[in-house]
Design an enzyme around this catalytic site. Structure first.
Site, PDB file in Angstrom:
ATOM      1  N   LYS A  10      -6.630  32.157  45.764  1.00 32.80           N
ATOM      2  CA  LYS A  10      -7.880  32.852  46.060  1.00 32.80           C
ATOM      3  C   LYS A  10      -8.002  34.150  45.251  1.00 32.80           C
ATOM      4  O   LYS A  10      -7.021  34.834  44.994  1.00 32.80           O
ATOM      5  CB  LYS A  10      -7.976  33.166  47.555  1.00 32.80           C
ATOM      6  CG  LYS A  10      -8.168  31.938  48.434  1.00 32.80           C
ATOM      7  CD  LYS A  10      -9.505  31.279  48.183  1.00 32.80           C
ATOM      8  CE  LYS A  10      -9.684  30.023  49.019  1.00 32.80           C
ATOM      9  NZ  LYS A  10      -9.997  30.325  50.422  1.00 32.80           N
ATOM     10  N   ILE A  38      -4.743  15.554  55.965  1.00 32.49           N
ATOM     11  CA  ILE A  38      -5.277  16.824  56.459  1.00 32.49           C
ATOM     12  C   ILE A  38      -6.621  16.645  57.159  1.00 32.49           C
ATOM     13  O   ILE A  38      -7.029  17.493  57.945  1.00 32.49           O
ATOM     14  CB  ILE A  38      -5.383  17.845  55.310  1.00 32.49           C
ATOM     15  CG1 ILE A  38      -4.024  17.987  54.629  1.00 32.49           C
ATOM     16  CG2 ILE A  38      -5.849  19.200  55.806  1.00 32.49           C
ATOM     17  CD1 ILE A  38      -2.885  18.337  55.567  1.00 32.49           C
ATOM     18  N   GLU A  71     -14.120  12.051  58.587  1.00 34.63           N
ATOM     19  CA  GLU A  71     -15.140  13.102  58.559  1.00 34.63           C
ATOM     20  C   GLU A  71     -16.370  12.730  57.731  1.00 34.63           C
ATOM     21  O   GLU A  71     -16.979  13.574  57.076  1.00 34.63           O
ATOM     22  CB  GLU A  71     -14.532  14.423  58.049  1.00 34.63           C
ATOM     23  CG  GLU A  71     -13.346  14.888  58.876  1.00 34.63           C
ATOM     24  CD  GLU A  71     -12.749  16.206  58.400  1.00 34.63           C
ATOM     25  OE1 GLU A  71     -13.422  16.937  57.645  1.00 34.63           O
ATOM     26  OE2 GLU A  71     -11.605  16.497  58.785  1.00 34.63           O
ATOM     27  N   GLU A 121      -6.758  34.810  53.468  1.00 32.92           N
ATOM     28  CA  GLU A 121      -7.701  35.482  52.569  1.00 32.92           C
ATOM     29  C   GLU A 121      -8.486  36.586  53.269  1.00 32.92           C
ATOM     30  O   GLU A 121      -9.067  37.450  52.614  1.00 32.92           O
ATOM     31  CB  GLU A 121      -8.672  34.484  51.949  1.00 32.92           C
ATOM     32  CG  GLU A 121      -9.776  34.019  52.876  1.00 32.92           C
ATOM     33  CD  GLU A 121     -10.604  32.906  52.272  1.00 32.92           C
ATOM     34  OE1 GLU A 121     -11.824  32.955  52.419  1.00 32.92           O
ATOM     35  OE2 GLU A 121     -10.026  31.988  51.675  1.00 32.92           O
ATOM     36  N   HIS A 138      -6.477  18.826  44.400  1.00 32.46           N
ATOM     37  CA  HIS A 138      -7.529  19.356  43.533  1.00 32.46           C
ATOM     38  C   HIS A 138      -7.512  18.698  42.154  1.00 32.46           C
ATOM     39  O   HIS A 138      -8.389  18.948  41.337  1.00 32.46           O
ATOM     40  CB  HIS A 138      -7.377  20.871  43.387  1.00 32.46           C
ATOM     41  CG  HIS A 138      -7.472  21.602  44.684  1.00 32.46           C
ATOM     42  ND1 HIS A 138      -6.360  21.943  45.427  1.00 32.46           N
ATOM     43  CD2 HIS A 138      -8.536  22.030  45.393  1.00 32.46           C
ATOM     44  CE1 HIS A 138      -6.748  22.555  46.526  1.00 32.46           C
ATOM     45  NE2 HIS A 138      -8.057  22.628  46.537  1.00 32.46           N
TER      46      HIS A 138
END
Length: 764
Positions: free
Chosen positions: A119, A441, A494, A615, A704
């Site tokens: 981040k 996850i 989801e 963060e 990612h």
């Protein structure tokens, strides 16, 4: 000194009014457009952005703030910091995107992972971490920023190149070994900065912006000396004028250092720390221009221009107007493009907001007030005052019942009934999971078909019944596939969720939503944060019916999936008229109601994700204790209302646990999964050092990146983890949710992951 810009910004959003950059880059990745077409499209986008800024009244536009993926990655390339493993790729964009995303090309024998991603300070933007080799050879490649400067100058604009300053760049980088100070490379990289700035000045840059947000942090003596050394050298360049930009925090104890630097202008974030202005006016030499960051680059609320004017007037009493710049607090990268597309927001709420283009208009109004007098902008100031008053007095902002519930909280509301060892025994007895249990996850690929059906439902092209049938089919197929390959604790995928925060916000009071309020999260990934404008409460169950259906699809446990209160707070545009801690506790109570209802309905493994808790830490350590107290309390409040045998999971991203480990322990989750694959296992040192008794799943592969990890690769990672963690505590899972990945790579990756667990069970 060349003319000082009366009004400017530190940077502008890259994506475009309709996410043109995202679409162009992803089309290039998919080989639907050529490299030359990508370059043409992005050149046109830059032109549009610069001309827009100038048309709104900015006297100087930033250049070099554009990026195909990330500005820190751009700087790694700028200085030749390309790890050896990427030498197998083609130079240019293939190498650049391999560093960003990883690259698998079996036909060419290429399989390289991406750089680490973390981040950007306390924002929801992610940057790629430059990796400096032990014997790094630095080499300047200034083509990108020089070309962009030339483009802007050719349009007749006063253009200011934006460069990450040398100390901040090195402090945010890492060594390949993970040991040693990156500042030791300052003597090697500083000559490249000198050469770069000489080139920029030769091309016609009157000012160069050097971003040094690290200067506003807690820094040690080595870093202080690095600033003195770097800027003493840069000051020798003839014709160079520097605007050094600090942001996200106040200078505080670094004010004297900043004031002593041989620079021409210093930027102050007067949104995060307005109190620093008084000290700066005394400490900073009168020859140095002060850039006043009075318009919030981090939020979307219309500024109270009267407060901005108070700060400007304070500065104007001590400095002439031509020694002041009216500016954004930080780059506008963190705010959406424009309110123009928000045709569905009600008029009252829309009148309270300001996106990037509206923020530029606010900057220009304040600049005109300084230089022309307030009467010249009286109409604009009156309209602003009316909007501020409207928001302050609106009935829709406050809910007495919600406020009363927060005030009535008891100490027992923040704690589970028994300690973890008691809960663990009850959970093991109930679920009887194998050693090295496998899970994911939460999210599974959001395919174009899913997005198309969601859009059709929202446009009333299909009925609610048809959409629900579609979702149930997708959910059943997802669960059955997980079951068939042998995953132990399943998720429903989801598919009904557009975004992990937006979905919950849509089902809570006090939230509003934009049509096109996109901001960049990382690379081409954009998010559309909800707007929290009022008190928050849950008016009805949100996920319970979906969870009940999901559990009918398998005899194995299916996790209930919720987003935690701190993450909902951090990843929203939050109201600024009450403490964030108050808003967070309101959200926590809403999530608590959902957790209890899930348990009652039979879903007794419940994941409450908190990827954003790290963060949210204040950038100065002096504010940590207060933040960690209310943020951890909010998580505990959300999860403490269940019985011992109900297993609470949480997920965290990019967390440097050593700094906040006691807080992580105090969260008191039964299982924590962490994003770990990009970190070279450095996070696990915290668990070795501090000890951790709950169960943990450090991610085995980076979601990612599109590359598929092998069984051997992941197994080796587990072996290293077992140096720090007991086999009885270790879960097997990917780094994060799989929403952004494709089904082909997900099937291969998870099949390999399950095989890892099977092989390990034979050994332990």
């Amino acid at each position: 000194m060349s003319s000082v810009p009366a009004a400017t910004i530190l940077g502008f959003p890259r994506m475009g009014s309709n996410r043109q950059l995202k679409k162009a880059v992803e089309a290039f990745w998919a080989s639907k457009i050529s490299e030359s077409e990508l370059l043409d499209r992005t050149k046109q986008l830059r032109k549009e952005h610069w001309e827009l800024q100038a048309s709104l009244g900015l006297k100087q536009v930033p250049v070099g703030d554009f990026s195909f993926y990330d500005h820190m990655l751009d700087h790694a390339v700028l200085f030749g910091i390309v790890p050896e493993r990427y030498n197998v790729t083609k130079p240019g964009l293939e190498c650049y995107f391999a560093m960003a995303r990883g690259l698998q090309a079996p036909d060419r024998g290429i399989d390289v992972p991406s750089l680490e991603m973390v981040k950007w300070f306390d924002t929801n933007y992610h940057y790629m971490v430059p990796q400096i080799a032990e014997n790094q050879t630095f080499a300047l490649d200034s083509t990108k920023i020089i070309d962009e400067l030339r483009e802007a100058l050719a349009l007749g604009l006063d253009a200011r190149p934006v460069v990450v300053g040398p100390v901040t760049f090195l402090k945010l980088s890492k060594t390949a070994s993970g040991a040693g100070s990156t500042l030791s490379y300052l003597p090697q990289i500083l000559p490249l900065y000198v050469e770069l700035i000489k080139q920029l000045v030769a091309e016609g840059a009157k000012w160069v912006q050097l971003d040094e947000p690290v200067l506003a942090l807690d820094i040690d003596a080595e870093t202080q000396e690095a600033y003195r050394t770097a800027y003493a050298e840069l000051a020798k360049i003839s014709g160079a004028q520097y605007l050094v930009a600090t942001y996200f925090a106040g200078l505080e104890d670094n004010l004297e250092l900043a004031a002593s630097l041989p620079i021409q202008a210093l930027h102050l974030d007067l949104v995060r720390n307005p109190e620093q202005l008084e000290g700066a006016l005394k400490a900073v030499p009168e020859s140095v221009v002060l850039s006043l960051g009075v318009i919030n680059g981090r939020n979307i609320w219309k500024a109270d221009l009267s407060k901005g004017l108070e700060l400007i007037n304070t500065a104007a009493k001590a400095r002439p107007a031509d020694k002041l710049i009216i500016n954004s607090s930080c780059s506008l990268l963190h705010t959406p493009h424009s309110l123009d597309a928000e045709t569905e927001l009600d008029a009252e709420l829309k009148n309270w907001l300001a996106f990037s283009t509206e923020k530029i208009a606010e900057i220009v109004v304040l600049s005109r007030a300084l230089h022309e007098g307030v009467d010249a902008v009286k109409a604009e100031l009156d309209a602003n005052a009316a909007a501020i008053q409207s928001r302050r007095t609106s009935d829709r902002v406050s809910n007495p019942a919600v406020k009363s519930r927060v005030v009535s909280l008891k100490e027992s509301d923040f704690s589970r009934n028994n300690e973890f060892s008691v809960r663990q025994a009850a959970q093991h007895d109930k679920y009887k999971l194998p050693l090295f249990p496998t899970t994911t996850i939460g999210s599974f690929p959001q395919t174009s078909d899913i997005r198309r059906n969601r859009a059709r439902f929202r446009k009333s092209e299909i009925t609610a019944e048809q959409y629900q049938e579609y979702l149930e089919t997708a959910t059943r197929e997802c669960i059955e596939w997980q079951d068939n390959i042998g995953i132990d604790v399943l998720v429903h995928g989801e598919f009904e969720r557009n975004d992990m925060v937006e979905f919950f916000g849509e089902n809570l009071s006090g939230f509003a939503f934009t049509r096109n309020g996109w901001v960049q999260s990382y690379g081409s990934r954009c998010v559309k944060p909800p707007v929290i404008y009022g008190d928050v409460s849950r008016t009805r169950p949100i996920t319970v019916e979906t969870a009940k259906f999901a559990q009918t699809c398998s005899p194995k446990p299916v996790k209930g999936m919720l987003t935690g209160p701190v993450t909902i707070l951090q990843w929203s545009f939050v109201r600024d008229d009450q403490p964030r801690s108050e808003t967070c506790k309101q959200i926590a109570l809403a999530i608590r109601d959902e957790v209890v209802d899930l348990e009652t309905a039979g879903t007794t493994i419940i994941q409450v994700d908190e990827p954003a808790i790290r963060e949210g830490l204040p950038l100065r350590k002096s504010g940590w204790d207060d933040y960690l107290e209310w943020s951890v309390d909010s998580f505990r409040l959300a999860t403490a209302g269940v019985v011992d045998s109900t297993q609470i999971h949480t997920h965290m991203c990019y967390s440097e646990f050593n700094t906040i480990f006691p807080a992580i322990q105090r969260m008191d989750a039964d299982v924590i999964t962490i994003e770990n694959a990009k970190s070279d296992l450095k996070l696990l040192h915290a668990f070795e050092h501090h000890g951790y008794k709950a169960e943990i799943g450090p991610g085995l592969y980076d979601i990612h990146s599109p590359r598929v990890p092998s069984v051997q690769e992941m197994k080796e990672r587990v072996r290293k983890m077992l140096n720090y963690l007991s086999p009885q505590l270790l879960w097997i899972n990917p780094d994060c949710g799989l929403k952004t990945r494709g089904w082909e790579e997900v099937r291969s990756s998870l099949t390999n992951l399950v095989e890892v667990a099977r092989e390990l069970r034979k050994e332990y």
